[in-house]
Design an enzyme around this catalytic site. Structure first.
Site, PDB file in Angstrom:
ATOM      1  N   TYR A 141       9.248 -17.882  15.456  1.00 30.69           N
ATOM      2  CA  TYR A 141       8.020 -18.945  15.518  1.00 30.69           C
ATOM      3  C   TYR A 141       8.329 -20.378  15.899  1.00 30.69           C
ATOM      4  CZ  TYR A 141       4.068 -21.670  13.606  1.00 30.69           C
ATOM      5  OH  TYR A 141       3.111 -22.504  13.440  1.00 30.69           O
ATOM      6  N   LYS A 159      -1.960 -15.457   8.296  1.00 29.74           N
ATOM      7  CA  LYS A 159      -1.851 -14.423   9.223  1.00 29.74           C
ATOM      8  C   LYS A 159      -2.497 -13.117   8.578  1.00 29.74           C
ATOM      9  CE  LYS A 159      -0.148 -17.682  11.514  1.00 29.74           C
ATOM     10  NZ  LYS A 159       1.266 -17.948  11.891  1.00 29.74           N
TER      11      LYS A 159
HETATM   12  C1  LIG Z   1       2.123 -18.967  11.616  1.00 35.08           C
HETATM   13  C2  LIG Z   1       3.644 -18.657  11.301  1.00 35.08           C
HETATM   14  C3  LIG Z   1       4.366 -19.629  10.506  1.00 35.08           C
HETATM   15  C4  LIG Z   1       3.911 -20.846  10.219  1.00 35.08           C
HETATM   16  O1  LIG Z   1       2.720 -20.674   9.367  1.00 35.08           O
HETATM   17  P1  LIG Z   1       1.467 -21.722   9.060  1.00 35.08           P
HETATM   18  O2  LIG Z   1       0.681 -20.911   7.874  1.00 35.08           O
HETATM   19  O3  LIG Z   1       0.887 -21.915  10.226  1.00 35.08           O
HETATM   20  O4  LIG Z   1       2.412 -23.088   8.731  1.00 35.08           O
HETATM   21  C5  LIG Z   1       5.596 -19.290  10.335  1.00 35.08           C
HETATM   22  N1  LIG Z   1       6.127 -17.997  10.817  1.00 35.08           N
HETATM   23  C6  LIG Z   1       5.510 -17.088  11.564  1.00 35.08           C
HETATM   24  C7  LIG Z   1       6.111 -15.800  12.008  1.00 35.08           C
HETATM   25  C8  LIG Z   1       4.166 -17.431  11.928  1.00 35.08           C
HETATM   26  O5  LIG Z   1       3.456 -16.771  13.136  1.00 35.08           O
END
Ligand SMILES: *Cc1c(COP(=O)(O)O)cnc(C)c1O
Length: 389
Positions: free
Chosen positions: A106, A203
């Site tokens: 990420y 997510k």
């Molecule tokens: C989106 C994401 C993050 C960060 O999370 P947020 O909730 O946007 O702060 C970290 N790791 C992965 C794999 C992600 O897809």
């Protein structure tokens, strides 16, 4: 359900019941949104388990119990975002410590480690974690944290959690796995030896693109104490409404993930057979490098599919990305609706181009978060967009 029975139940049952029971004062079946900043004490220091809502809130406590159960963990600690959860883990390091992380990860994790913690004297290196010999060689005497992402973002590469945790532990380092892409339905890293599991609950766990949140799950008492200390002292906590929405999301996690997986498999197979499409990145394709490992380590292949066009032409890729009607062009992933993303300019723009290219991330790569719509509509949408080039 009694918590002892929930502990023995399957993941679908845990998703619905763990951490929650009908409200003792009203019988409300759903955990209330405890919208309060503070709690009454009957005498100084005498209270019912909650003092101030930065430290604990009953809606958050329910979510923490739910996530911990799903990840086979004793402890779940919730944060205001996935990045805040990662930030809390890295804050437990000290100047002079070194992090070894995946080079396909990420973009915000890269930015946090390099640009926020670099100036505080915390070093970080990013390597291809599918190359175990390369990982061993990159370990330093001061490596304190090995940061694993699998499947990786955006190339959905699958890396060997157990082998990487063994390398970390042999060097006395903590092994953390960002499990956002798989979700605990498909993969439980603590069962493979990880010390910490980190989530962006924004997510798949939340699952409806309507809330930002993060969590760390662990069986390690010392890490639990360190992270709870940071929750109290640094204060990156989610509000009760955010926790309620995330809890509402996890209830349907198992059935959503089943549909994400079957839709993504069909989309990946369609793309692989399409004459204008080049490489398709999806662990469920037998032709994909990480397929055998994914079969061993995961209980399904997930909802994320990436691909490049055969000609790797940026204008053509832009045409495809600008002409879908079911897939929305947007950052993020894991919601019920299908999203399309261009990593090089969107989610991974903070990684310098040279490093992206070295990791094999093409500027024309298109990433799909395959939603739970009818798969025939998803495939028809991609088909008509590809016909425009
Ligand atoms: C989106 C994401 C993050 C960060 O999370 P947020 O909730 O946007 O702060 C970290 N790791 C992965 C794999 C992600 O897809």
């Amino acid at each position: 359900m009694k918590s002892a029975d929930v502990a023995k139940a399957g993941l679908g049952t845990k998703a619905v019941h763990a951490g929650q029971s009908p409200d003792p004062t009203t019988g409300a079946v759903m955990t209330p949104i405890y919208q309060t900043s503070t709690y009454a004490q009957s005498a100084p220091g005498v209270h019912q388990g909650h003092e101030y809502a930065r430290v604990t809130n009953p809606t958050r406590t329910a979510l923490e119990g739910n996530l911990a159960a799903l990840e086979s963990a004793k402890h779940g600690i919730c944060f205001s975002s996935g990045v805040a959860a990662t930030d809390a883990v890295v804050r437990c390091l000290r100047p002079g410590d070194h992090i070894l992380a995946s080079n396909d990860l990420y973009g915000g994790t890269y930015r946090l480690m390099r640009q926020v913690f670099g100036p505080f004297g915390i070093e970080s290196d990013f390597v291809d974690m599918s190359d175990l010999a390369g990982v061993k060689a990159a370990m330093k005497p001061n490596t304190k944290l090995v940061w694993i992402e699998t499947p990786t973002n955006p190339m959905v590469r699958v890396v060997d959690i157990k082998a990487l945790c063994d390398i970390a532990h042999a060097a006395g380092a903590t092994a953390a796995v960002d499990n956002t892409f798989a979700s605990p339905i498909l993969q439980r890293p603590l069962e493979w030896g990880a010390d910490l599991v980190v989530h962006s609950t924004t997510k798949y766990l939340g699952g409806h693109s309507d809330v930002i949140g993060g969590a760390v799950c662990t069986n390690n008492e010392e890490w639990n104490e360190k992270l709870r200390f940071l929750v109290k002292s640094s204060g990156a906590v989610p509000g009760p409404m955010d926790c309620f929405l995330t809890l509402r999301g996890t209830k349907t996690l198992q059935i959503r993930i089943e549909r994400h997986c079957s839709n993504a498999q069909a989309v990946a197979e369609f793309l692989e057979a399409h004459p204008k499409v080049g490489k398709v990145y999806y662990p469920g394709l037998p032709s994909f490098e990480g397929h055998e490992l994914a079969k061993r380590q995961m209980d399904g292949f997930g909802g994320m599919v990436s691909f490049v066009l055969k000609n790797e032409d940026m204008e053509d890729a832009t045409t495809v990305m600008s002409n879908t009607h079911v897939f929305t062009l947007a950052e993020s992933l894991g919601g019920v609706e299908s999203l399309m993303n261009h990593p090089a300019s969107m989610t991974h723009g903070s990684i310098p181009a040279a490093e992206r290219h070295a990791a094999g991330l093409s500027d024309t790569l298109i990433r799909l978060s395959v939603g739970i719509e009818d798969v025939s509509d998803l495939i028809a949408d991609l088909k008509q967009a590809l016909e425009r080039i």
